[in-house]
Design a protein around this motif. Structure first.
Motif, PDB file in Angstrom:
ATOM      1  N   ARG A 138      14.337  18.738 -23.999  1.00  9.32           N
ATOM      2  CA  ARG A 138      14.583  20.034 -23.350  1.00  9.32           C
ATOM      3  C   ARG A 138      16.082  20.314 -23.226  1.00  9.32           C
ATOM      4  NH1 ARG A 138      10.168  18.075 -20.382  1.00  9.32           N
ATOM      5  NH2 ARG A 138       8.307  19.385 -20.534  1.00  9.32           N
ATOM      6  N   LEU A 139      16.829  19.285 -22.916  1.00  9.44           N
ATOM      7  CA  LEU A 139      18.272  19.448 -22.770  1.00  9.44           C
ATOM      8  C   LEU A 139      18.918  19.827 -24.093  1.00  9.44           C
ATOM      9  CD1 LEU A 139      20.604  19.227 -20.759  1.00  9.44           C
ATOM     10  CD2 LEU A 139      20.751  16.777 -21.285  1.00  9.44           C
ATOM     11  N   ARG A 140      18.506  19.169 -25.168  1.00  3.69           N
ATOM     12  CA  ARG A 140      19.062  19.495 -26.488  1.00  3.69           C
ATOM     13  C   ARG A 140      18.664  20.890 -26.942  1.00  3.69           C
ATOM     14  NH1 ARG A 140      17.708  14.352 -30.209  1.00  3.69           N
ATOM     15  NH2 ARG A 140      15.764  14.479 -29.012  1.00  3.69           N
ATOM     16  N   GLU A 141      17.462  21.310 -26.575  1.00  5.43           N
ATOM     17  CA  GLU A 141      17.031  22.658 -26.934  1.00  5.43           C
ATOM     18  C   GLU A 141      17.842  23.709 -26.189  1.00  5.43           C
ATOM     19  OE1 GLU A 141      12.978  25.408 -26.802  1.00  5.43           O
ATOM     20  OE2 GLU A 141      12.843  23.253 -26.432  1.00  5.43           O
ATOM     21  N   ALA A 142      18.144  23.424 -24.931  1.00  8.20           N
ATOM     22  CA  ALA A 142      18.904  24.370 -24.117  1.00  8.20           C
ATOM     23  C   ALA A 142      20.386  24.386 -24.493  1.00  8.20           C
ATOM     24  CB  ALA A 142      18.748  24.031 -22.639  1.00  8.20           C
ATOM     25  N   ARG A 143      20.880  23.257 -24.993  1.00  9.50           N
ATOM     26  CA  ARG A 143      22.306  23.158 -25.313  1.00  9.50           C
ATOM     27  C   ARG A 143      22.475  22.582 -26.724  1.00  9.50           C
ATOM     28  NH1 ARG A 143      25.081  19.797 -20.687  1.00  9.50           N
ATOM     29  NH2 ARG A 143      26.830  20.127 -22.110  1.00  9.50           N
ATOM     30  N   PRO A 144      22.376  23.430 -27.740  1.00  6.99           N
ATOM     31  CA  PRO A 144      22.456  22.963 -29.131  1.00  6.99           C
ATOM     32  C   PRO A 144      23.733  22.196 -29.449  1.00  6.99           C
ATOM     33  CG  PRO A 144      21.696  25.246 -29.023  1.00  6.99           C
ATOM     34  CD  PRO A 144      22.130  24.877 -27.648  1.00  6.99           C
ATOM     35  N   GLU A 145      24.801  22.466 -28.694  1.00  8.09           N
ATOM     36  CA  GLU A 145      26.070  21.781 -28.972  1.00  8.09           C
ATOM     37  C   GLU A 145      25.988  20.279 -28.745  1.00  8.09           C
ATOM     38  OE1 GLU A 145      26.385  22.996 -24.565  1.00  8.09           O
ATOM     39  OE2 GLU A 145      25.495  23.758 -26.429  1.00  8.09           O
ATOM     40  N   LEU A 146      24.945  19.820 -28.048  1.00  7.99           N
ATOM     41  CA  LEU A 146      24.798  18.385 -27.814  1.00  7.99           C
ATOM     42  C   LEU A 146      24.495  17.614 -29.091  1.00  7.99           C
ATOM     43  CD1 LEU A 146      22.834  18.273 -24.432  1.00  7.99           C
ATOM     44  CD2 LEU A 146      25.297  18.069 -24.826  1.00  7.99           C
ATOM     45  N   ALA A 147      24.122  18.343 -30.139  1.00 10.39           N
ATOM     46  CA  ALA A 147      23.891  17.691 -31.436  1.00 10.39           C
ATOM     47  C   ALA A 147      25.158  16.999 -31.930  1.00 10.39           C
ATOM     48  CB  ALA A 147      23.404  18.713 -32.459  1.00 10.39           C
ATOM     49  N   GLU A 148      26.328  17.474 -31.444  1.00  8.69           N
ATOM     50  CA  GLU A 148      27.597  16.882 -31.859  1.00  8.69           C
ATOM     51  C   GLU A 148      27.755  15.442 -31.361  1.00  8.69           C
ATOM     52  OE1 GLU A 148      30.980  19.251 -30.764  1.00  8.69           O
ATOM     53  OE2 GLU A 148      29.852  21.119 -30.948  1.00  8.69           O
ATOM     54  N   LEU A 149      27.067  15.115 -30.283  1.00 10.77           N
ATOM     55  CA  LEU A 149      27.261  13.802 -29.665  1.00 10.77           C
ATOM     56  C   LEU A 149      26.986  12.655 -30.624  1.00 10.77           C
ATOM     57  CD1 LEU A 149      25.720  14.137 -26.069  1.00 10.77           C
ATOM     58  CD2 LEU A 149      28.115  13.699 -26.650  1.00 10.77           C
ATOM     59  N   PHE A 150      25.935  12.786 -31.398  1.00 12.30           N
ATOM     60  CA  PHE A 150      25.509  11.672 -32.253  1.00 12.30           C
ATOM     61  C   PHE A 150      25.463  12.082 -33.726  1.00 12.30           C
ATOM     62  CE2 PHE A 150      23.537  11.091 -28.039  1.00 12.30           C
ATOM     63  CZ  PHE A 150      24.154   9.893 -27.674  1.00 12.30           C
ATOM     64  N   VAL A 151      26.362  12.997 -34.087  1.00  8.72           N
ATOM     65  CA  VAL A 151      26.354  13.513 -35.456  1.00  8.72           C
ATOM     66  C   VAL A 151      26.698  12.419 -36.473  1.00  8.72           C
ATOM     67  CG1 VAL A 151      28.783  14.250 -35.453  1.00  8.72           C
ATOM     68  CG2 VAL A 151      27.105  15.470 -36.869  1.00  8.72           C
ATOM     69  N   ASP A 152      27.468  11.421 -36.047  1.00  7.67           N
ATOM     70  CA  ASP A 152      27.859  10.341 -36.967  1.00  7.67           C
ATOM     71  C   ASP A 152      27.018   9.082 -36.754  1.00  7.67           C
ATOM     72  OD1 ASP A 152      28.805   9.790 -34.464  1.00  7.67           O
ATOM     73  OD2 ASP A 152      30.773   9.050 -35.120  1.00  7.67           O
ATOM     74  N   GLY A 169      20.795   6.159 -35.735  1.00  8.68           N
ATOM     75  CA  GLY A 169      20.286   6.371 -34.380  1.00  8.68           C
ATOM     76  C   GLY A 169      20.541   5.212 -33.428  1.00  8.68           C
ATOM     77  N   GLU A 170      21.375   4.267 -33.836  1.00 12.86           N
ATOM     78  CA  GLU A 170      21.593   3.088 -32.997  1.00 12.86           C
ATOM     79  C   GLU A 170      22.343   3.434 -31.714  1.00 12.86           C
ATOM     80  OE1 GLU A 170      23.514   0.139 -35.330  1.00 12.86           O
ATOM     81  OE2 GLU A 170      21.805  -0.153 -36.697  1.00 12.86           O
ATOM     82  N   GLY A 222      19.033   3.902 -23.572  1.00 10.43           N
ATOM     83  CA  GLY A 222      18.775   2.696 -22.788  1.00 10.43           C
ATOM     84  C   GLY A 222      19.610   2.680 -21.514  1.00 10.43           C
ATOM     85  N   ASP A 223      20.854   3.152 -21.606  1.00 14.35           N
ATOM     86  CA  ASP A 223      21.705   3.255 -20.416  1.00 14.35           C
ATOM     87  C   ASP A 223      21.109   4.244 -19.412  1.00 14.35           C
ATOM     88  OD1 ASP A 223      23.509   1.469 -21.484  1.00 14.35           O
ATOM     89  OD2 ASP A 223      24.861   3.021 -22.258  1.00 14.35           O
ATOM     90  N   VAL A 224      20.598   5.360 -19.927  1.00  9.79           N
ATOM     91  CA  VAL A 224      19.952   6.346 -19.050  1.00  9.79           C
ATOM     92  C   VAL A 224      18.788   5.700 -18.305  1.00  9.79           C
ATOM     93  CG1 VAL A 224      18.593   8.482 -19.002  1.00  9.79           C
ATOM     94  CG2 VAL A 224      20.645   8.337 -20.437  1.00  9.79           C
ATOM     95  N   GLU A 225      17.968   4.954 -19.027  1.00 12.61           N
ATOM     96  CA  GLU A 225      16.808   4.311 -18.404  1.00 12.61           C
ATOM     97  C   GLU A 225      17.231   3.304 -17.344  1.00 12.61           C
ATOM     98  OE1 GLU A 225      12.756   1.839 -19.654  1.00 12.61           O
ATOM     99  OE2 GLU A 225      13.902   2.951 -21.166  1.00 12.61           O
ATOM    100  N   ARG A 226      18.294   2.547 -17.603  1.00 10.07           N
ATOM    101  CA  ARG A 226      18.755   1.564 -16.630  1.00 10.07           C
ATOM    102  C   ARG A 226      19.266   2.244 -15.359  1.00 10.07           C
ATOM    103  NH1 ARG A 226      19.788  -1.305 -21.346  1.00 10.07           N
ATOM    104  NH2 ARG A 226      21.734  -0.193 -21.789  1.00 10.07           N
ATOM    105  N   LEU A 227      19.946   3.360 -15.516  1.00  8.93           N
ATOM    106  CA  LEU A 227      20.438   4.095 -14.345  1.00  8.93           C
ATOM    107  C   LEU A 227      19.276   4.642 -13.522  1.00  8.93           C
ATOM    108  CD1 LEU A 227      23.411   6.004 -15.994  1.00  8.93           C
ATOM    109  CD2 LEU A 227      23.594   4.206 -14.273  1.00  8.93           C
ATOM    110  N   VAL A 228      18.272   5.183 -14.212  1.00  8.48           N
ATOM    111  CA  VAL A 228      17.101   5.716 -13.518  1.00  8.48           C
ATOM    112  C   VAL A 228      16.376   4.585 -12.777  1.00  8.48           C
ATOM    113  CG1 VAL A 228      14.806   6.718 -13.875  1.00  8.48           C
ATOM    114  CG2 VAL A 228      16.799   7.713 -15.028  1.00  8.48           C
ATOM    115  N   GLU A 229      16.208   3.452 -13.435  1.00  5.08           N
ATOM    116  CA  GLU A 229      15.521   2.327 -12.800  1.00  5.08           C
ATOM    117  C   GLU A 229      16.285   1.804 -11.580  1.00  5.08           C
ATOM    118  OE1 GLU A 229      15.089  -0.427 -15.988  1.00  5.08           O
ATOM    119  OE2 GLU A 229      13.164   0.409 -16.671  1.00  5.08           O
ATOM    120  N   ARG A 230      17.612   1.821 -11.659  1.00  5.84           N
ATOM    121  CA  ARG A 230      18.398   1.325 -10.532  1.00  5.84           C
ATOM    122  C   ARG A 230      18.178   2.183  -9.287  1.00  5.84           C
ATOM    123  NH1 ARG A 230      24.143  -0.039 -12.150  1.00  5.84           N
ATOM    124  NH2 ARG A 230      23.159  -2.019 -12.703  1.00  5.84           N
TER     125      ARG A 230
END
Length: 284
Positions: A83-97, A101-102, A109-117
């Motif tokens: 949903r976030l990427r759909e709302a903000r297409p410019e986020l595609a730049e984050l992982f363009v290189d 997908g690593e 994984g960092d997002v999940e760890r923060l949520v779990e904490r």
């Protein structure tokens, strides 16, 4: 139908938010670039991670209390990221290189760890927020408009109000705690002016370090914040009229997207887009 990509016309600042107040205190020229020139900025992994974590924690409260578990929260991450990427297409730049997908996998994984904490710091099964991602705006007697978005508002059965803000970074050292609380006192001031109620508690939840920082404001605190904001707004008004927005170099300059147009780095700011008031009365 052709979509316009023109930048919005420049206009004098009309309101103040905690982020923009912090920008001006950090560097008046940065404030100008963001508020008046509206210069584009590249999305960052850190800021986007924070946005995604906030979205997941907000949506978790849509589920019944007994189902608010860490696995349930983790299951929300992919959908909220889409949903976030759909709302903000410019986020595609984050992982363009990141063809394999690593990097994005590690980032998620960092997002999940923060949520779990978060589940080690608060128990969502015992919370029923009155508001989430609440937009607030108040006009002071001076005419200054204050606005912002509060992550969460809890109200006790006795009517006491708690304002909660999630931070995905680490808690600051004690000598920097006052700066971190500025945003929360700003929100408390807005709530006080809107509702006539001083929040009982301000709570910062630092997911990066697992700390919870609380502060119980009193009227005198909020009056001091109001005076500070009025002085800040007067300085912004003067800079707007004179066009004199001076850079304030600091170690934070290394994170700034606008070095190419900053005099401190040999750049030239774009032409000032607002009319400059003359200090010579004879020219008026």
């Amino acid at each position: 139908m052709e979509t316009s990509t023109e930048k919005p016309a420049a206009a004098p600042p009309a309101s103040l938010s905690p982020s923009r107040a912090s920008d001006f205190m950090q560097c008046p020229l940065l404030y100008r670039f963001r508020v008046i020139d509206k210069l584009p900025e590249k999305p960052s992994e850190a800021a986007t991670r924070g946005t995604l974590v906030h979205a997941v924690l907000e949506r978790l409260f849509d589920t019944p209390a007994g189902e608010r578990t860490a696995p349930r929260a983790a299951s929300l991450i992919p959908g909220q990221w889409d949903r976030l990427r759909e709302a903000r297409p410019e986020l595609a730049e984050l992982f363009v290189d990141d063809a394999e997908g690593e990097r994005m996998t590690r980032w998620l994984g960092d997002v999940e760890r923060l949520v779990e904490r978060w589940f080690t710091l608060e128990d969502p099964t015992r919370l029923e927020p009155v508001e989430r991602e609440l937009f607030v705006e108040a006009e002071l007697d001076s005419g200054l408009k204050l606005r912002g978005i509060i992550d969460r508002v809890d109200v006790a059965p006795t009517g006491e109000v708690r304002i909660v803000d999630y931070k995905t970074g680490k808690a600051p050292r004690p000598e920097y705690a006052e700066g971190a609380l500025f945003q929360m006192k700003f929100y408390a001031l807005v709530v006080w002016r809107l509702k006539g109620v001083v929040p009982r508690r301000l709570q910062l939840v630092y997911l990066g370090s697992g700390d919870v920082v609380t502060y119980d404001p009193v009227v005198a605190d909020l009056e001091r914040v109001e005076r500070k904001l009025l002085a800040l707004w007067e300085a912004i008004r003067q800079a707007t009229e004179s066009g004199d927005w001076r850079p304030r170099p600091s170690k934070l300059c290394g994170w700034c997207d606008h070095q190419a147009v900053c005099p401190e780095f040999g750049g030239t700011p774009p032409p000032y887009p607002l009319r400059v008031a003359s200090s010579d009365a004879s020219l008026r």
